[in-house]
Design a protein around this motif. Sequence first.
Motif, PDB file in Angstrom:
ATOM      1  N   GLU A 138       0.951  -1.097  -0.044  1.00 26.89           N
ATOM      2  CA  GLU A 138       0.096  -0.030  -0.174  1.00 26.89           C
ATOM      3  C   GLU A 138       0.783   1.142  -0.046  1.00 26.89           C
ATOM      4  O   GLU A 138       1.895   1.093   0.377  1.00 26.89           O
ATOM      5  CB  GLU A 138      -0.825   0.187   1.082  1.00 26.89           C
ATOM      6  CG  GLU A 138      -1.918  -1.284   1.364  1.00 26.89           C
ATOM      7  CD  GLU A 138      -2.730  -1.063   2.674  1.00 26.89           C
ATOM      8  OE1 GLU A 138      -3.885  -1.481   2.612  1.00 26.89           O
ATOM      9  OE2 GLU A 138      -2.198  -0.224   3.474  1.00 26.89           O
ATOM     10  N   ARG A 140       0.553   4.977   1.454  1.00 30.25           N
ATOM     11  CA  ARG A 140      -0.617   5.980   1.933  1.00 30.25           C
ATOM     12  C   ARG A 140       0.081   7.318   2.053  1.00 30.25           C
ATOM     13  O   ARG A 140       1.217   7.709   2.188  1.00 30.25           O
ATOM     14  CB  ARG A 140      -0.550   5.316   3.431  1.00 30.25           C
ATOM     15  CG  ARG A 140      -1.035   3.917   3.442  1.00 30.25           C
ATOM     16  CD  ARG A 140      -1.119   3.581   4.972  1.00 30.25           C
ATOM     17  NE  ARG A 140      -1.775   2.235   5.158  1.00 30.25           N
ATOM     18  CZ  ARG A 140      -1.890   1.663   6.186  1.00 30.25           C
ATOM     19  NH1 ARG A 140      -1.338   2.195   7.569  1.00 30.25           N
ATOM     20  NH2 ARG A 140      -2.452   0.341   6.415  1.00 30.25           N
ATOM     21  N   VAL A 146      -5.278   5.458   2.057  1.00 29.43           N
ATOM     22  CA  VAL A 146      -4.622   4.602   1.091  1.00 29.43           C
ATOM     23  C   VAL A 146      -4.731   5.040  -0.386  1.00 29.43           C
ATOM     24  O   VAL A 146      -5.912   5.367  -0.696  1.00 29.43           O
ATOM     25  CB  VAL A 146      -5.184   2.899   1.157  1.00 29.43           C
ATOM     26  CG1 VAL A 146      -4.435   2.160   0.036  1.00 29.43           C
ATOM     27  CG2 VAL A 146      -4.931   2.462   2.419  1.00 29.43           C
ATOM     28  N   GLN A 147      -3.570   5.316  -1.024  1.00 29.30           N
ATOM     29  CA  GLN A 147      -3.728   5.761  -2.419  1.00 29.30           C
ATOM     30  C   GLN A 147      -3.341   5.012  -3.554  1.00 29.30           C
ATOM     31  O   GLN A 147      -3.625   5.254  -4.804  1.00 29.30           O
ATOM     32  CB  GLN A 147      -2.580   6.955  -2.559  1.00 29.30           C
ATOM     33  CG  GLN A 147      -2.825   8.240  -1.644  1.00 29.30           C
ATOM     34  CD  GLN A 147      -4.064   9.011  -1.930  1.00 29.30           C
ATOM     35  OE1 GLN A 147      -4.583   9.104  -2.767  1.00 29.30           O
ATOM     36  NE2 GLN A 147      -4.778   9.277  -0.606  1.00 29.30           N
ATOM     37  N   TYR A 148      -2.930   3.676  -2.974  1.00 26.33           N
ATOM     38  CA  TYR A 148      -2.520   2.515  -4.085  1.00 26.33           C
ATOM     39  C   TYR A 148      -2.508   1.302  -3.419  1.00 26.33           C
ATOM     40  O   TYR A 148      -1.815   1.247  -2.154  1.00 26.33           O
ATOM     41  CB  TYR A 148      -1.275   3.027  -4.543  1.00 26.33           C
ATOM     42  CG  TYR A 148      -0.641   1.861  -5.636  1.00 26.33           C
ATOM     43  CD1 TYR A 148      -1.107   1.735  -6.865  1.00 26.33           C
ATOM     44  CD2 TYR A 148       0.322   0.986  -5.089  1.00 26.33           C
ATOM     45  CE1 TYR A 148      -0.878   0.626  -7.788  1.00 26.33           C
ATOM     46  CE2 TYR A 148       0.682  -0.193  -5.957  1.00 26.33           C
ATOM     47  CZ  TYR A 148       0.272  -0.335  -7.078  1.00 26.33           C
ATOM     48  OH  TYR A 148       0.741  -1.491  -7.686  1.00 26.33           O
ATOM     49  N   SER A 149      -2.868   0.326  -3.847  1.00 25.97           N
ATOM     50  CA  SER A 149      -2.711  -1.018  -3.368  1.00 25.97           C
ATOM     51  C   SER A 149      -2.681  -2.193  -4.225  1.00 25.97           C
ATOM     52  O   SER A 149      -3.344  -2.041  -5.259  1.00 25.97           O
ATOM     53  CB  SER A 149      -3.745  -1.318  -2.306  1.00 25.97           C
ATOM     54  OG  SER A 149      -4.981  -1.405  -2.696  1.00 25.97           O
TER      55      SER A 149
END
Length: 507
Positions: A138, A140, A146-149
Motif C-alpha cells: 500500500e 499511504r 490508502v492511495q494505491y494497493s
Amino acid sequence: MGERQLLAVGCALVSALGLLPAQGPVYRERWGYMFLERLRAEVWRGLLGRDAATRSKVADLLAKPGQGLPFVAPAQALAALRGVEADPAFLLRATVGVFSLPEVCDPIAQNEVCRKLNASVFLPFTVEAPGAISFAVEARDRGGAVQYSVVLTENTSVPDLRQARPAAIVPCEELADGTYELVVRTLLDGEAPRSTDPVLRVKFHVLRGYQQRSEAALGLVRQLGPQLSALPRALLEGMAAEVSRAYIGEAFDHETDAPGDLTRLEAALENLREGRHVLHGLLGDVPTGLPTGASKIACVLRLGEGRNPASSPTPRPLVVVAGGAPSYDITALRPSAPAARSPRWLAAELATFGKGQPWDVAFLESPGGGRNYADQLREALKSLRELWAVGDRPILLVCEREAAAVVGLQLAALRSQLQGLVLLGSGGMPAQVLDGLGTLPVRIGMLQGYPSSDGLRRALDYVALRRSEKQWQGDFALLPGEEPAWPFGLRAYAPAITTFVAGVVGG
C-alpha cells in the motif's frame, strides 16, 4: 556518465528488474544494511520504558554472533519485547526489505520511469519461508489514506526475493507533492501478519520538478566548487553528496529527507551567489562535509537560532560526536557497503542532544573504508574550529566503539585539543597515557557483552589502583547507569553525557 543518465539508471533499476542484480552486490548490501539498522532502531523503541531485566535480556540477545544471518539477533530481541517467539514467520517478516526507487518521484520528469515509484521486494539474506509468500503493498498519504494497493503473488519464492523480482509500480501522476509511506505486509499462505509481527514501512516523496532542480543544483556545484577555499567547498560538496545519493538511487540513512537535502543545497548556492556564508540562514540538522586534508569527512551540523556559525556573534563550547563503524554483529563483521556509518544516524539517535544548551554540536562519520581516521579526526576538529571561529579553544569529544578505539590510541596527540572526553565501548589506554591525562575530564561507558569494553575496565581498574596508592590526581570515571546493548550506547548514555558536558562546559 552525466547527471541525467545517472538518474535514468537509478530510476530504471527496479522497473527493468533484470538489471537490478547487475548494479552489484555492494549496492544491494547497502540497502540491506539500512534495513538492519532500522530493525535495530525498532528494538530500541521497544526498550523504552522497560525494566532492567528486560533490557539486560535484550542486550544478551543482541550480543550473540550472527553467524552470517545478522537479522536473527535483532529479530529475536524484538520478538522478546513483544512477548512472542521469533519463529520462521517472524524472522522472514523482520528480514524483508524493499528497493524503493526513485526516492523522490517526479510526475513531470523527462525520464518516464522516474514519474512513478518502483518498489521491488527483496531478502538481503536467505531465511526459511514457512509457507507460500505474497505481499500486500500500500501507498499511504500523511493522513493514512490508502492511495494505491496491490497484492504481489508472482516471483515471490526465496530465490526470487534474493534477486528482488516481485515488484509494485505505484503511479504518482495523481498524487500531490508531499511525503508518503509505502507499507509492505508479508503474507504466508495468504495469511496476514499477526499483530506482533514486523511490517515493513518506508517513506517516499512526490515532488514535481525534482529532476530539473537537482540537475541544475548539481551543475552549479561543479561550477562554483573549484572557486571556493577548502572549508566552504567541503560544506557545499557535502550537501551536494546527499542530493547525488538520492539522485542515483543509493540507500538513504535513517529516514529519507531528499527534498530537504535539495532545498538546503539550493539555499547554500543562493548564499554563495549573494556573497554570503554558505550556511547562512540554515537551521536544524544540516548534513554536509568537512575538509580533512586531501579528502573530506561527512558530518551533520546541528544549527539553530543563535548557533549558526554564519551568524553567531560569539564562539561557544563545541561538542563533537563520532560513532562506531557499520557492523553486522558484535564480532565486528563489516558490510562492504556502507564502508562508514553516516552521521545522519547519530543525529537521529541523539535527536535532542544539545538543543537548548549553550554549546554547539557536530556529528562525524565513523571510521571505515580503510581511511586513516586518526588523521581525518584531527583535520575535522581543525575545520570545525575554523567554522565556528573558536580559535584554539578545546573541544569536548564523544566517541563510541571504533571511533573511541582510535581516540584511545591517539589520545596523547589529541590531549591538548580536548576540554573533555567520553569513550563508549572501547578506547582502553596504556598506563602512561592514563598518567598523562592530567586534569582532562574523561568519562567511560561499557556496552553489555561488547568485547572491547574490557579495555575500558582495565583502565578503570588501573585508575582505582593508583587512587588507592594516593598517586592519582585525574578526573577519570564511569558514566552512571547500567550497561546498554552494544548498538545503543549513545542513546542509552545520552542523559548522562549531557550532564557531564554541562558540568565541563557549562549549561
